[in-house]
Design a protein around this motif. Structure first.
Motif: not given
Length: 150
Positions: A1-5, A34-37
């Motif tokens: 996970m790219n938190v900044a993006i 964006q976040i699979s889970y």
């Protein structure tokens, strides 16, 4: 996970000319996509002067839990505690409201406006133990940005 993006995309959604409701729905859709889970993403807000939460925008399977009394379930506990609540395995929580047999974990982060807890973002996952500190950082950021809509 790219938190900044992910945070940049949240900023773009918040800055859009859309209504508050459209922005909240766009955030739900974006995070779930964006976040699979992240299998269910929704916002609950305090229901007027009542000591209960009311479901607002969400994405994922429909839920019968459109009203949640303060203190009941993970969301209701966050409404009282004003603290993040990360549950890596819902089967280990006594005060858990089941939203369906597929849900294995949940994270709830409160939203504050002028120091008052006005609501929260709620994420359900079909995986056990998926959440990390990055999830909390991202969702706290989302809640800070959503607070500016009120």
């Amino acid at each position: 996970m790219n938190v900044a993006i992910l945070q940049q995309k949240i900023d773009t959604i918040i800055a859009s000319k859309n209504t508050k409701e459209t922005k909240l729905q766009a955030i739900c859709d974006f995070l779930e996509n964006q976040i699979s889970y992240y299998d269910w993403v929704g916002f609950y807000f305090k229901n007027g002067d009542k000591r209960e939460l009311k479901l607002a925008q969400f994405t994922g399977e429909p839920t019968e839990h459109t009203i949640i009394p303060f203190g009941k379930g993970i969301c209701g506990q966050v409404a009282v505690s004003n603290q993040n609540f990360v549950v890596q395995d819902v089967s280990e929580q006594e005060n858990y409201i089941s939203c369906g047999w597929k849900v294995k974990s949940e994270i709830v982060i409160p939203i504050f406006v002028n120091g008052e807890n006005i609501g929260q973002i709620d994420i359900d996952s079909h995986s056990v133990s998926p959440f990390t500190k990055d999830d909390e950082v991202l969702l706290e950021y989302v809640c800070e940005k959503v607070a500016n809509l009120f």
